[in-house]
Scaffold this active site. Sequence first.
Site, PDB file in Angstrom:
ATOM      1  N   ASP A   8       0.877  -1.166   0.000  1.00 23.31           N
ATOM      2  CA  ASP A   8       0.000   0.000   0.000  1.00 23.31           C
ATOM      3  C   ASP A   8       0.921   1.224   0.000  1.00 23.31           C
ATOM      4  OD1 ASP A   8      -2.369   1.593   0.305  1.00 23.31           O
ATOM      5  OD2 ASP A   8      -1.886   1.777   2.428  1.00 23.31           O
ATOM      6  N   ASP A  10      -0.230   5.096   1.045  1.00 22.16           N
ATOM      7  CA  ASP A  10      -0.527   6.080   2.091  1.00 22.16           C
ATOM      8  C   ASP A  10      -0.594   5.413   3.461  1.00 22.16           C
ATOM      9  OD1 ASP A  10      -0.888   8.566   0.566  1.00 22.16           O
ATOM     10  OD2 ASP A  10      -2.511   7.470  -0.399  1.00 22.16           O
TER      11      ASP A  10
END
Length: 222
Positions: A8, A10
Amino acid sequence: MPAAVIFDMDGLIFDTETLYQQAFLAAARRGGHDLPATVIQGAIGVPWAQSRSVILAHAGPDFPIDSYFALMVSHFDLLAATELRLKPGVVELLDLLDALAMPRCIATSSGHETVRSHLLAHGLVDRFHAVVGHGDYATGKPSPDPFLMAAHRLGVAPAACLALEDSHNGVRSASAAGMMTLMVPDLLQPTPEIRSLCTGVVSDLHEVCALILAASVADVTE
């Protein structure tokens, strides 16, 4: 031992979730809107359509959502220009994956322009073999689509991929894709449901390094 790692972005690679929280709150104050922190937290780390739904469910259909989002993005860009930081262990993990010749991909709800801007700011553009961002899949997290697309881009079976996530919906997405999933909590702590979907919960990416290194040693000795 995983054959590839899916990141991922953020809250996992970059410490952006706190910046988004500040930007959402600043935009609310600037516009004179009453948006509780709990509502704002529910709008962070999810696709824009879901963020809109969360805010409109609280504020009502007449809330000026488009102008609010524009103001939030403006605040975020200002913060990111000077305060964008890497999460602990990012560079060390990428160095380890290089040493192991292990492919890696980013799977994020953010757009490609944002991803490239963040990676450029820290000289990481060439450290990932692929990026899957907004617009590359039919349905965002918690659907498995982003992670399935990432595995496809790398040419690795989903079950052979290790997914790294900080959000609940990200964990749901990676688990639904059939991947080994480690949660590295940022703003949200794992619930019993989320723990049941994870291969494990770790404190930071340094711990991910240690786990992969241990698995690689065990793989060689066997």
